[in-house]
Design a protein around this motif. Structure first.
Motif, PDB file in Angstrom:
ATOM      1  N   GLY A 103       0.797  -1.211   0.000  1.00 15.26           N
ATOM      2  CA  GLY A 103       0.000   0.000   0.000  1.00 15.26           C
ATOM      3  C   GLY A 103       0.830   1.261   0.000  1.00 15.26           C
ATOM      4  N   GLU A 105       4.517   3.390  -1.264  1.00 14.15           N
ATOM      5  CA  GLU A 105       5.216   3.627  -2.516  1.00 14.15           C
ATOM      6  C   GLU A 105       6.679   3.934  -2.202  1.00 14.15           C
ATOM      7  OE1 GLU A 105       3.391   6.648  -4.888  1.00 14.15           O
ATOM      8  OE2 GLU A 105       1.343   5.961  -4.465  1.00 14.15           O
ATOM      9  N   GLU A 114       4.896   0.480  -6.462  1.00 13.82           N
ATOM     10  CA  GLU A 114       3.714   0.491  -5.609  1.00 13.82           C
ATOM     11  C   GLU A 114       3.305  -0.955  -5.325  1.00 13.82           C
ATOM     12  OE1 GLU A 114       0.732   2.738  -7.676  1.00 13.82           O
ATOM     13  OE2 GLU A 114       2.189   4.281  -8.265  1.00 13.82           O
ATOM     14  N   PHE A 116       1.136  -3.923  -3.663  1.00 16.36           N
ATOM     15  CA  PHE A 116      -0.226  -4.046  -3.141  1.00 16.36           C
ATOM     16  C   PHE A 116      -0.478  -5.493  -2.734  1.00 16.36           C
ATOM     17  CE2 PHE A 116      -0.437  -4.800  -7.691  1.00 16.36           C
ATOM     18  CZ  PHE A 116      -1.313  -5.875  -7.825  1.00 16.36           C
ATOM     19  N   VAL A 129       2.789  -2.534  -8.981  1.00 13.58           N
ATOM     20  CA  VAL A 129       2.625  -1.578 -10.063  1.00 13.58           C
ATOM     21  C   VAL A 129       3.923  -0.792 -10.119  1.00 13.58           C
ATOM     22  CG1 VAL A 129       1.441   0.510 -10.843  1.00 13.58           C
ATOM     23  CG2 VAL A 129       0.126  -1.406  -9.937  1.00 13.58           C
ATOM     24  N   LYS A 136       3.108   2.474 -17.066  1.00 11.85           N
ATOM     25  CA  LYS A 136       2.610   1.736 -15.908  1.00 11.85           C
ATOM     26  C   LYS A 136       2.646   0.248 -16.231  1.00 11.85           C
ATOM     27  CE  LYS A 136      -1.578   0.983 -13.125  1.00 11.85           C
ATOM     28  NZ  LYS A 136      -3.020   1.335 -12.962  1.00 11.85           N
ATOM     29  N   GLY A 138       1.928  -3.534 -14.579  1.00  6.38           N
ATOM     30  CA  GLY A 138       1.296  -4.274 -13.495  1.00  6.38           C
ATOM     31  C   GLY A 138       1.751  -5.719 -13.481  1.00  6.38           C
ATOM     32  N   LEU A 149      -9.279  -4.781  -4.947  1.00  3.31           N
ATOM     33  CA  LEU A 149      -8.000  -4.083  -4.845  1.00  3.31           C
ATOM     34  C   LEU A 149      -7.093  -4.426  -6.019  1.00  3.31           C
ATOM     35  CD1 LEU A 149      -5.915  -2.337  -3.346  1.00  3.31           C
ATOM     36  CD2 LEU A 149      -5.257  -4.398  -2.071  1.00  3.31           C
ATOM     37  N   GLN A 152      -8.320  -2.833  -9.233  1.00  2.55           N
ATOM     38  CA  GLN A 152      -8.024  -1.409  -9.302  1.00  2.55           C
ATOM     39  C   GLN A 152      -6.565  -1.160  -9.625  1.00  2.55           C
ATOM     40  OE1 GLN A 152      -9.348  -0.096  -5.455  1.00  2.55           O
ATOM     41  NE2 GLN A 152     -11.493   0.136  -6.091  1.00  2.55           N
ATOM     42  N   ARG A 153      -5.662  -1.909  -8.983  1.00  2.00           N
ATOM     43  CA  ARG A 153      -4.238  -1.681  -9.199  1.00  2.00           C
ATOM     44  C   ARG A 153      -3.779  -2.125 -10.595  1.00  2.00           C
ATOM     45  NH1 ARG A 153      -5.400   0.725  -5.372  1.00  2.00           N
ATOM     46  NH2 ARG A 153      -4.370   0.843  -3.339  1.00  2.00           N
ATOM     47  N   CYS A 157      -3.030  -0.542 -17.393  1.00  2.95           N
ATOM     48  CA  CYS A 157      -1.570  -0.648 -17.471  1.00  2.95           C
ATOM     49  C   CYS A 157      -1.118  -0.636 -18.926  1.00  2.95           C
ATOM     50  CB  CYS A 157      -1.080  -1.944 -16.817  1.00  2.95           C
ATOM     51  SG  CYS A 157      -1.236  -1.989 -15.017  1.00  2.95           S
TER      52      CYS A 157
END
Length: 269
Positions: A103, A105, A114, A116, A129, A136, A138, A149, A152-153, A157
């Motif tokens: 959660g 960074e 990032e 998660f 991420v 970006k 992922g 979650l 969303q993350r 991408c």
């Protein structure tokens, strides 16, 4: 430009590398130091240019080479605090460690990272991420379920590395013990082909250039099942423009070049 190189993925080892002009980072070192260096050389990559290693979780197929590789090249292992504590008790941590909390960074090797939380039967498993040059990327190679979650993350991408571990019928028909089947099928096990395929409806956006599937089971899955399933879904979504690949266990897939200004993606070895 950012280059994504897949060294291999499966129950016997996982690793991929993100490179930019001023260095690289490696995500998981699930192969031995010797094998990792061999696969890097196959792709024309230099281990001495790697600035850091990121670890998704402590399972051996993701962490096997971490200690020796990181110590030899004097780089930090970036891992969650709980995972670090677990590996420390096992004597498997390198000298240099950067601990993080899911959660949060942080910046490492010129990349924004990032982590998660994901659902998997490990101490504190994470997906990543990773951002650089407006791109970006992922990464989620072990997750029993794509919860909100993770959705969303991993959505929107430029490049997505996603688990597609097993075919449900092949798993049920396999000779594996019942407890193992239940573990894999559970919400903290692994992601099956159909769930991964269905998630594309939400995860893919006009931004997406590259889709790589990871961690295919050698016993309960096959490229012959996975490739047509995902190619058909990409066609149904009108996304045949996306570069699509499947990371195999026994050899590197290759290197993909991501350029934010250009819609096209080039691939090579």
């Amino acid at each position: 430009m950012v280059r994504l190189s897949a060294l291999g993925s499966g129950s016997k080892g996982n690793a991929l590398v993100l490179s930019c002009g001023d260095g690289s980072i490696i995500v998981d070192v699930g192969f031995s130091r010797k094998e990792t260096c061999c696969r890097l050389r196959t792709l024309g990559l230099n281990a001495e240019e790697i600035k850091a290693a990121l670890l998704t979780h402590e399972h051996d197929d993701h962490s096997k080479g971490c200690r020796v590789f990181c110590d030899e090249f004097d780089i930090p292992l970036c891992t969650s605090s709980l995972t670090a504590n677990f590996l420390r008790k096992k004597g498997k941590l390198p000298v240099r460690v950067l601990e993080f909390e899911p959660g949060g960074e942080f910046q490492i090797g010129g990349f924004g990272v990032e982590p998660f939380a994901v659902q998997h039967d490990a101490v504190n498993p994470v997906g990543f991420v990773i951002r650089r040059e407006g791109l970006k990327i992922g990464i989620a190679t072990d997750l029993g379920d794509i919860n909100m979650l993770a959705m969303q993350r991993l959505s929107d991408c430029d490049a997505l590395v996603l688990e597609s571990n097993y075919d449900a019928q092949m798993l049920r028909d396999s000779d594996r013990q019942l407890y193992l089947k239940r573990r894999i099928l559970g919400r903290h096990g692994h992601l099956d082909n159909m769930a991964a395929c269905a998630a594309l409806d939400y995860l893919l956006t006009p931004r997406t250039q590259l889709l790589l599937l990871a961690h295919l089971s050698s016993e309960c899955n096959s490229i012959e099942i996975v490739r047509p399933l995902f190619e058909r879904r990409l066609a149904e979504l009108g996304r045949t423009d996306i570069e699509f690949g499947i990371i195999e266990q026994d050899h590197p897939l290759g290197t993909f070049e991501l350029e934010p200004e250009l819609p096209a993606l080039k691939a090579g070895c």
